[in-house]
Design a protein around this motif. Structure first.
Motif, PDB file in Angstrom:
ATOM      1  N   ALA A  84       0.858  -1.177   0.000  1.00  0.00           N
ATOM      2  CA  ALA A  84       0.000   0.000   0.000  1.00  0.00           C
ATOM      3  C   ALA A  84       0.896   1.229   0.000  1.00  0.00           C
ATOM      4  O   ALA A  84       1.631   1.466   0.949  1.00  0.00           O
ATOM      5  N   MET A  85       0.861   1.962  -1.107  1.00  0.00           N
ATOM      6  CA  MET A  85       1.674   3.170  -1.224  1.00  0.00           C
ATOM      7  C   MET A  85       0.754   4.338  -1.580  1.00  0.00           C
ATOM      8  O   MET A  85      -0.452   4.162  -1.738  1.00  0.00           O
ATOM      9  N   ASP A  86       1.318   5.499  -1.747  1.00  0.00           N
ATOM     10  CA  ASP A  86       0.562   6.673  -2.157  1.00  0.00           C
ATOM     11  C   ASP A  86      -0.136   6.369  -3.481  1.00  0.00           C
ATOM     12  O   ASP A  86       0.465   5.790  -4.382  1.00  0.00           O
ATOM     13  N   SER A  87      -1.379   6.775  -3.619  1.00  0.00           N
ATOM     14  CA  SER A  87      -2.134   6.471  -4.839  1.00  0.00           C
ATOM     15  C   SER A  87      -1.561   7.177  -6.063  1.00  0.00           C
ATOM     16  O   SER A  87      -1.844   6.793  -7.191  1.00  0.00           O
ATOM     17  N   LYS A  88      -0.717   8.197  -5.855  1.00  0.00           N
ATOM     18  CA  LYS A  88      -0.091   8.898  -6.982  1.00  0.00           C
ATOM     19  C   LYS A  88       1.223   8.240  -7.404  1.00  0.00           C
ATOM     20  O   LYS A  88       1.773   8.573  -8.441  1.00  0.00           O
ATOM     21  N   ALA A  89       1.728   7.326  -6.593  1.00  0.00           N
ATOM     22  CA  ALA A  89       2.966   6.614  -6.940  1.00  0.00           C
ATOM     23  C   ALA A  89       2.681   5.655  -8.092  1.00  0.00           C
ATOM     24  O   ALA A  89       1.525   5.321  -8.360  1.00  0.00           O
ATOM     25  N   ASN A  90       3.723   5.208  -8.771  1.00  0.00           N
ATOM     26  CA  ASN A  90       3.553   4.302  -9.909  1.00  0.00           C
ATOM     27  C   ASN A  90       2.857   3.012  -9.483  1.00  0.00           C
ATOM     28  O   ASN A  90       3.059   2.539  -8.364  1.00  0.00           O
ATOM     29  N   PRO A  91       2.076   2.415 -10.389  1.00  0.00           N
ATOM     30  CA  PRO A  91       1.372   1.171 -10.041  1.00  0.00           C
ATOM     31  C   PRO A  91       2.317  -0.017  -9.898  1.00  0.00           C
ATOM     32  O   PRO A  91       2.129  -0.851  -9.028  1.00  0.00           O
ATOM     33  N   PHE A  92       3.341  -0.109 -10.751  1.00  0.00           N
ATOM     34  CA  PHE A  92       4.329  -1.179 -10.692  1.00  0.00           C
ATOM     35  C   PHE A  92       5.701  -0.528 -10.551  1.00  0.00           C
ATOM     36  O   PHE A  92       6.042   0.375 -11.300  1.00  0.00           O
ATOM     37  N   VAL A  93       6.488  -0.992  -9.586  1.00  0.00           N
ATOM     38  CA  VAL A  93       7.838  -0.479  -9.361  1.00  0.00           C
ATOM     39  C   VAL A  93       8.776  -1.678  -9.288  1.00  0.00           C
ATOM     40  O   VAL A  93       8.510  -2.638  -8.563  1.00  0.00           O
ATOM     41  N   ILE A  94       9.860  -1.615 -10.036  1.00  0.00           N
ATOM     42  CA  ILE A  94      10.858  -2.691 -10.010  1.00  0.00           C
ATOM     43  C   ILE A  94      12.043  -2.222  -9.176  1.00  0.00           C
ATOM     44  O   ILE A  94      12.561  -1.129  -9.378  1.00  0.00           O
ATOM     45  N   THR A  95      12.444  -3.065  -8.220  1.00  0.00           N
ATOM     46  CA  THR A  95      13.606  -2.741  -7.389  1.00  0.00           C
ATOM     47  C   THR A  95      14.552  -3.940  -7.364  1.00  0.00           C
ATOM     48  O   THR A  95      14.154  -5.064  -7.640  1.00  0.00           O
ATOM     49  N   GLU A  96      15.793  -3.657  -7.051  1.00  0.00           N
ATOM     50  CA  GLU A  96      16.784  -4.707  -6.843  1.00  0.00           C
ATOM     51  C   GLU A  96      17.292  -4.539  -5.423  1.00  0.00           C
ATOM     52  O   GLU A  96      17.716  -3.449  -5.045  1.00  0.00           O
ATOM     53  N   PRO A  97      17.228  -5.582  -4.607  1.00  0.00           N
ATOM     54  CA  PRO A  97      17.613  -5.444  -3.198  1.00  0.00           C
ATOM     55  C   PRO A  97      19.016  -4.861  -3.025  1.00  0.00           C
ATOM     56  O   PRO A  97      19.948  -5.230  -3.748  1.00  0.00           O
TER      57      PRO A  97
END
Length: 182
Positions: A84-97
């Motif tokens: 659950a993030m800010d509704s204005k943030a991107n719908p899909f986010v890719i991260t690398e640990p």
């Protein structure tokens, strides 16, 4: 970088081959100091806070969504996480640990790294923002084909933002994008 600056974070450009060794030294020798990549987590999670973000989706809806995404998204490259993030943030986010990035960098510079981590296959976290309206639309779309198309388009946009969309995948994305705007 801009998202982190917009949140008020101080961003340093550290791009030397030996920087991972310097960061490890600074973090281990100084108290209350740590560094984190701006792309290792969604910007809301870079500095852990106690405030809990409430999801617009119920637990049942989240489970349904996660099951569908796990079937659709290639599991050999991505681990799906719902947040659950800010509704204005991107719908899909890719991260690398962060840990994986540092181990790979140390391996590449000839120090540290364990068990040949520099040769590990690329693995990423796909973080799905349960408060974004596109995610709700994916969940509520009736046909499986349209759901898959929405997921693939959102995933490709997330890959594009991380410079991970190349070759055949890029060609398919461009073709699909033109078909969507007809």
């Amino acid at each position: 970088i801009q998202d982190a600056k917009d949140k008020g974070y101080e961003v340093l450009m550290l791009d030397s081959p030996i920087i991972s060794h310097l960061l490890q030294k600074l973090e281990s020798s100084k108290e209350n100091i740590s560094f984190v990549r701006v792309d290792s987590e969604p910007v809301e999670n870079l500095i852990k806070k106690d405030e809990e973000q409430i999801s617009k989706l119920s637990d049942e809806e989240k489970e349904t969504l996660k099951t569908f995404l796990t079937e659709t998204v290639p599991s050999e490259k991505f681990t799906v996480q719902l947040e659950a993030m800010d509704s204005k943030a991107n719908p899909f986010v890719i991260t690398e640990p962060e840990f994986m990035c540092r181990m790979k960098e140390m391996q590449q510079t000839g120090g540290g790294g364990m068990f040949g981590m520099g040769n590990m296959p690329e693995m990423y976290n796909l973080i799905v923002n349960t408060n974004h309206e596109l995610v709700s639309e994916i969940l509520n779309t009736k046909t499986k084909k349209k759901k898959e198309r929405l997921v693939n388009q959102a995933l490709d946009l997330a890959k594009l933002s991380k410079n991970l969309l190349k070759g055949e995948d890029m060609t398919a994305f461009i073709k699909r994008s033109y078909e969507m705007i007809k």
